[in-house]
Design an enzyme around this catalytic site. Structure first.
Site, PDB file in Angstrom:
ATOM      1  CG  ASN A   1      26.827 -20.890  81.351  1.00  0.00           C
ATOM      2  OD1 ASN A   1      26.509 -20.515  80.092  1.00  0.00           O
ATOM      3  ND2 ASN A   1      25.628 -21.150  82.061  1.00  0.00           N
TER       4      ASN A   1
ATOM      5  CG  ASP B   1      28.095 -20.635  69.224  1.00  0.00           C
ATOM      6  OD1 ASP B   1      28.779 -20.644  68.091  1.00  0.00           O
ATOM      7  OD2 ASP B   1      28.444 -20.962  70.393  1.00  0.00           O
TER       8      ASP B   1
ATOM      9  CE  LYS C   1      20.386 -28.883  61.863  1.00  0.00           C
ATOM     10  NZ  LYS C   1      21.217 -30.072  62.141  1.00  0.00           N
TER      11      LYS C   1
ATOM     12  CD  GLU D   1      34.653 -18.756  74.179  1.00  0.00           C
ATOM     13  OE1 GLU D   1      34.471 -17.699  73.106  1.00  0.00           O
ATOM     14  OE2 GLU D   1      34.158 -19.660  73.943  1.00  0.00           O
TER      15      GLU D   1
HETATM   16  C1  LIG Z   1      30.312 -18.111  66.909  1.00  0.00           C
HETATM   17  S1  LIG Z   1      31.738 -17.773  68.150  1.00  0.00           S
HETATM   18  C2  LIG Z   1      31.841 -16.013  67.818  1.00  0.00           C
HETATM   19  C3  LIG Z   1      33.230 -15.627  68.490  1.00  0.00           C
HETATM   20  C4  LIG Z   1      33.571 -14.000  68.514  1.00  0.00           C
HETATM   21  N1  LIG Z   1      32.708 -13.379  69.192  1.00  0.00           N
HETATM   22  C5  LIG Z   1      33.559 -13.639  66.970  1.00  0.00           C
HETATM   23  O1  LIG Z   1      32.949 -12.739  66.512  1.00  0.00           O
HETATM   24  O2  LIG Z   1      34.603 -14.159  66.431  1.00  0.00           O
HETATM   25  C6  LIG Z   1      30.642 -17.813  69.558  1.00  0.00           C
HETATM   26  C7  LIG Z   1      31.274 -17.960  70.628  1.00  0.00           C
HETATM   27  O3  LIG Z   1      30.643 -18.061  72.142  1.00  0.00           O
HETATM   28  C8  LIG Z   1      31.015 -18.861  72.933  1.00  0.00           C
HETATM   29  N2  LIG Z   1      29.924 -19.251  73.776  1.00  0.00           N
HETATM   30  C9  LIG Z   1      28.763 -19.872  73.661  1.00  0.00           C
HETATM   31  N3  LIG Z   1      27.949 -19.984  74.436  1.00  0.00           N
HETATM   32  C10 LIG Z   1      28.801 -19.340  75.545  1.00  0.00           C
HETATM   33  C11 LIG Z   1      28.384 -19.225  77.071  1.00  0.00           C
HETATM   34  N4  LIG Z   1      27.290 -19.572  77.448  1.00  0.00           N
HETATM   35  N5  LIG Z   1      29.188 -18.626  77.731  1.00  0.00           N
HETATM   36  C12 LIG Z   1      30.459 -18.254  77.153  1.00  0.00           C
HETATM   37  N6  LIG Z   1      30.668 -18.279  75.943  1.00  0.00           N
HETATM   38  C13 LIG Z   1      29.926 -18.859  75.082  1.00  0.00           C
HETATM   39  C14 LIG Z   1      31.469 -20.216  71.999  1.00  0.00           C
HETATM   40  O4  LIG Z   1      32.484 -20.942  72.719  1.00  0.00           O
HETATM   41  C15 LIG Z   1      31.847 -19.164  70.747  1.00  0.00           C
HETATM   42  O5  LIG Z   1      33.421 -19.363  70.923  1.00  0.00           O
END
Ligand SMILES: C[S@@+](CC[C@H](N)C(=O)[O-])C[C@H]1O[C@@H](n2cnc3c(N)ncnc32)[C@H](O)[C@@H]1O
Length: 302
Positions: free
Chosen positions: A157, A180, A184, A130
């Site tokens: 990342n 995420d 868009k 995360e």
């Molecule tokens: C919409 S949230 C969903 C969180 C969790 N999986 C859930 O179902 O409740 C997406 C998560 O992915 C993380 N994230 C996005 N891109 C990432 C990356 N490149 N590396 C690690 N984490 C990432 C974001 O910080 C966010 O906490």
């Protein structure tokens, strides 16, 4: 008009050989640490996240102070504070003090799914990946409260964790739940699950290992299904299943919940049943309350 502080750092040259941005007078353009430019400009791929609050308070700060040294993987950094040095290799056996199947959750959010799964599966080890600091701190709080020793978190990342940090062929499952959506059109390129992501997942999975995905965005679900289908490294475990009226995609099209309404059925299917190891997170719960459709997919590493 905002001014760049004189002390703002000058960006490093990109490791992929691209030039760092320059001002009109040719001097390197400074970037604010933690800003989008600092995170996104110097990587070969746009990152799938925007850096949100990194400050911790109260119990989250205390959990971090007391337990990060043991529960958060200490990663040597590269070009940003969420970046992994390409020469660093994670040693799961040393970290967990044993050899056990390793499950990696990408984008673990507040840690609800990974801590629940780790509690239910003491014979497996879990790595929560995360970038969001408060989410990681909350995950640490949950690990401590559950009194379990089989979870580590890493602030990094995800493509870098999969691309270099984890040794090839050492992971039994990779989970990507509700990434995420970047819905868009102009932002679609920031989605994590795209063609270039599949080889990273396949690299770390052992033969027969599983890649589990879930999303509540129908267009992203279609993209995920396509990414798996067009990768030479994966089979869709539920190929052809839940087509037509049984397809969540047909349902999303009919209701128009997140796309233009249409009565065209999804004849391809390929959707997995809900993975019963995936608990209902607060994020997914909100999606249900909003009447959204949930899509699950499972691919098997050949
Ligand atoms: C919409 S949230 C969903 C969180 C969790 N999986 C859930 O179902 O409740 C997406 C998560 O992915 C993380 N994230 C996005 N891109 C990432 C990356 N490149 N590396 C690690 N984490 C990432 C974001 O910080 C966010 O906490």
């Amino acid at each position: 008009m905002s001014e760049t502080p004189a002390s703002a750092p000058v960006p490093p040259a990109s490791p992929d050989g691209r030039k760092a941005p320059r001002s009109q007078d040719g001097t390197p353009r400074p970037v604010t640490p933690g800003s989008q430019a600092a995170e996104g400009t110097y990587r070969t791929q746009p990152v799938s996240f925007v850096r949100r609050g990194t400050r911790l308070q109260g119990r989250r700060q205390k959990a971090w102070d007391d337990h990060a040294a043991t529960l958060a993987v200490d990663v040597p950094r590269h070009i940003a504070d969420t970046s992994v040095h390409p020469e660093y290799v994670f040693n799961a056996a040393a970290e967990f003090g044993r050899t056990a199947p390793l499950v990696v959750e990408i984008g673990s959010g507040l840690g609800e799914a990974v801590v629940h799964a780790a509690t239910e599966n003491p014979g497996k080890d879990f790595l929560a990946v995360e970038v969001y600091t408060p989410g990681l701190a909350q995950t640490i709080q949950k690990i401590v409260a559950a009194e379990i020793g089989n979870v580590r978190v890493v602030q990094a990342n995800a493509p870098e964790v999969l691309g270099t940090m984890l040794p090839a062929g050492t992971v039994s499952e990779v989970w990507v739940f509700f990434p995420d959506p970047w819905h868009k059109t102009k932002h679609n390129k920031r989605r994590m699950v795209k063609d270039s992501f599949a080889p990273l997942v396949s690299r770390v999975l052992a033969p027969g290992g599983l890649w589990r995905l879930a999303t509540d965005w129908s267009a992203y679900a279609e993209q995920m299904r396509e990414v798996g289908a067009s990768s030479p490294d994966f089979d869709n475990v539920h190929d052809g299943e839940r087509a037509g009226a049984a397809s969540p995609l047909t349902q999303a099209r009919l209701t128009g919940v997140d796309r233009e309404q249409s009565d065209e059925p999804d004849t391809d299917g390929g959707w997995a049943p809900r993975f019963d190891g995936r608990i209902l997170t607060s994020f997914e719960n909100k999606a249900h309350k909003a009447g959204r459709v949930i899509f699950d997919l499972t691919f098997r590493r050949k």
